[in-house]
Design a protein around this motif. Sequence first.
Motif, PDB file in Angstrom:
ATOM      1  N   ARG A  43       1.614   7.683  -6.143  1.00  0.00           N
ATOM      2  CA  ARG A  43       0.486   8.520  -6.552  1.00  0.00           C
ATOM      3  C   ARG A  43       0.662   9.963  -6.088  1.00  0.00           C
ATOM      4  NH1 ARG A  43      -2.296   6.344 -10.731  1.00  0.00           N
ATOM      5  NH2 ARG A  43      -2.779   4.160 -10.360  1.00  0.00           N
TER       6      ARG A  43
ATOM      7  N   ILE B 291      -5.045  12.420  -5.699  1.00  0.00           N
ATOM      8  CA  ILE B 291      -4.105  11.550  -4.983  1.00  0.00           C
ATOM      9  C   ILE B 291      -4.845  10.428  -4.277  1.00  0.00           C
ATOM     10  CG2 ILE B 291      -2.482  11.424  -3.057  1.00  0.00           C
ATOM     11  CD1 ILE B 291      -1.545  14.233  -3.756  1.00  0.00           C
ATOM     12  N   THR B 292      -5.847  10.789  -3.489  1.00  0.00           N
ATOM     13  CA  THR B 292      -6.501   9.776  -2.657  1.00  0.00           C
ATOM     14  C   THR B 292      -7.348   8.821  -3.484  1.00  0.00           C
ATOM     15  OG1 THR B 292      -8.340  11.304  -2.173  1.00  0.00           O
ATOM     16  CG2 THR B 292      -6.495  11.255  -0.619  1.00  0.00           C
TER      17      THR B 292
ATOM     18  N   TYR C 112       0.832  -1.195   0.000  1.00  0.00           N
ATOM     19  CA  TYR C 112       0.000   0.000   0.000  1.00  0.00           C
ATOM     20  C   TYR C 112       0.871   1.250   0.000  1.00  0.00           C
ATOM     21  CZ  TYR C 112      -3.745  -3.171   1.645  1.00  0.00           C
ATOM     22  OH  TYR C 112      -4.670  -4.185   1.795  1.00  0.00           O
TER      23      TYR C 112
ATOM     24  N   GLU D 297      -5.953   1.941  -6.818  1.00  0.00           N
ATOM     25  CA  GLU D 297      -4.889   0.966  -7.036  1.00  0.00           C
ATOM     26  C   GLU D 297      -4.708   0.047  -5.840  1.00  0.00           C
ATOM     27  OE1 GLU D 297      -0.211   0.619  -8.423  1.00  0.00           O
ATOM     28  OE2 GLU D 297      -1.213   2.570  -8.467  1.00  0.00           O
ATOM     29  N   THR D 298      -4.792   0.565  -4.616  1.00  0.00           N
ATOM     30  CA  THR D 298      -4.635  -0.306  -3.453  1.00  0.00           C
ATOM     31  C   THR D 298      -5.828  -1.240  -3.300  1.00  0.00           C
ATOM     32  OG1 THR D 298      -5.539   1.419  -2.002  1.00  0.00           O
ATOM     33  CG2 THR D 298      -3.149   1.244  -2.147  1.00  0.00           C
TER      34      THR D 298
ATOM     35  N   VAL E  34       2.243   2.374  -3.322  1.00  0.00           N
ATOM     36  CA  VAL E  34       1.223   3.045  -4.141  1.00  0.00           C
ATOM     37  C   VAL E  34       1.018   4.476  -3.655  1.00  0.00           C
ATOM     38  CG1 VAL E  34      -1.179   3.006  -4.891  1.00  0.00           C
ATOM     39  CG2 VAL E  34       0.091   0.858  -4.667  1.00  0.00           C
ATOM     40  N   MET E  35       0.908   4.658  -2.335  1.00  0.00           N
ATOM     41  CA  MET E  35       0.716   5.993  -1.776  1.00  0.00           C
ATOM     42  C   MET E  35       1.812   6.950  -2.229  1.00  0.00           C
ATOM     43  SD  MET E  35      -0.230   4.945   2.157  1.00  0.00           S
ATOM     44  CE  MET E  35      -1.673   3.982   2.602  1.00  0.00           C
TER      45      MET E  35
ATOM     46  N   SER F  75      -6.862   7.948  -6.731  1.00  0.00           N
ATOM     47  CA  SER F  75      -5.987   7.044  -7.482  1.00  0.00           C
ATOM     48  C   SER F  75      -5.310   6.044  -6.548  1.00  0.00           C
ATOM     49  CB  SER F  75      -4.939   7.843  -8.274  1.00  0.00           C
ATOM     50  OG  SER F  75      -4.112   8.605  -7.418  1.00  0.00           O
ATOM     51  N   THR F  76      -4.953   6.492  -5.334  1.00  0.00           N
ATOM     52  CA  THR F  76      -4.361   5.572  -4.360  1.00  0.00           C
ATOM     53  C   THR F  76      -5.342   4.479  -3.979  1.00  0.00           C
ATOM     54  OG1 THR F  76      -2.892   7.271  -3.450  1.00  0.00           O
ATOM     55  CG2 THR F  76      -3.379   5.385  -2.042  1.00  0.00           C
TER      56      THR F  76
ATOM     57  N   GLU G 281      -1.032   7.678   4.640  1.00  0.00           N
ATOM     58  CA  GLU G 281      -1.159   8.288   3.320  1.00  0.00           C
ATOM     59  C   GLU G 281      -1.006   9.799   3.395  1.00  0.00           C
ATOM     60  OE1 GLU G 281      -4.222   8.499  -0.497  1.00  0.00           O
ATOM     61  OE2 GLU G 281      -4.945   7.740   1.423  1.00  0.00           O
TER      62      GLU G 281
END
Length: 477
Positions: free
Chosen positions: A122, A145-146, A115, A152-153, A118-119, A148-149, A415
């Motif tokens: 992004r 940001i949040t 995770y 993906e997560t 990814v954070m 897309s994060t 994050e």
Amino acid sequence: MTKTNTVPQAPGGLPVVGHAPRLLRNGALELLRSLPAHGDLVGVRLGPLSGTVVCDPELTREMLRHDHIFDKGGPFFGLARELAGANLATCPHEQHRRQRRLVQPAFARDRFPAYGRVMSRRASAVAGDWHSGQVVDVLSDMQRITMSTLMETMFAEELPLPVQRRAIADLSMIFGGSFLHGIVPNRLAWLPGLRKRLIVQAGERLRGDLTAIVRGRRTDGTDHGDLLSALLSSGGKPGAAAPHGPPCGDAGDSFTEAEIADQAMALLGAGTDTTAATLAWALHLLAQHPGVQGRLHTEVDEVLSGGPAHLQHLPYLPLTARIVTETLRLFPPAWLVPRVVVADTVLGGYRMPAGATVFYSPYVVHHRGDLFEHPQRFDPDRWDDSRRPQPPRQAYLPFGAGARRCIGDQFAVREAVLALATIAARWHLHPVAGRPVTAYPGLELRPRGLWLRVTARPDHTPKPTPSPEGPVPPRRR
């Protein structure tokens, strides 16, 4: 000793509408800050709905510990369940223990390295899109940001662009609504101007998209290291589906397909707009306090040397973490949350009859002058462990408390710290004259009108290093 008199009422209520006009405009936060002067429990009236706001931290924690008495119900959570099903965030007490147990593996410690990568990626991507002198729509970019994060997560691979765009639009419709949408009775919620029909339609679309994704992933059987894989590992038999509704108590040891989609709805909602609002407020506060921003730049320069922040940097970013902590104190996303009393009880010496509505408010507690020195002041150093006296930790409630404390609190905080450090490593933030920023008390407490000018830091040399695998000591420039 139980008091027989009624809870004191907040002054300033109007005929018929009560305190609703103030709670739905800029006066909401001022009203909340004034309540502790009238008692530990204070009554408010929102049109036909009367409720009690708990202003004392100990009583707030008592209420949250007894979630079997102060349960999630009433119009607010009725609408939430209509939009997202009876998931971990919205379900009543009787369903919570089972769901919490099944969702917990998604936030296991061994999943966080993936995770975290990814954070970092992004946050770095969005910060890398800016150019020096640009005026940035801060909340929108923090949502990039949040969202897309989370995408993906949760789903590992990139979702098709049309699905992503539809999800962003639907979440914006749901969370951009007024607090009124969640508290007015159903017989009034369909009045013109309240947009409930559009909100419900957005929820149905998003839920349908997520159900299709879950159904497709079930045939895969591979653990992709994402949130959805963790939920599926607790899922039922492939192809199993159930209508949205309460599971059979604790009897089930797995999620149905529909329940997994509902949990995904909860994670998307809790992990996008709320964290984006926190990041936006943090950047706003830094732009308003150049001294703190300068110290933050010093910290990230020593630790990151211009590269993005990774999970292994977190122990070396104490000021960054304190900035996030203080931002959550000043602007807790869940600013006012209702509960329904399911059985006659006593709270703070007052009788609480079954069916009564009780609100807890992290915002009220966080802004009490007897608990926090200069509560309106942005002071990250109040959380410095070496500072005395320390703020009362029991009065810090941005993620709730008790059994229903937010399960994703560490995900959100990590994050936010990583994104904030990554942005600060590259950019200096400046207020934009003539653009007033206001706090909009919707379903979460978000900034309105927040635009900032960003300028590249003169000594910044981007160094996009790969994610480190072990502890990382501060890197001196």
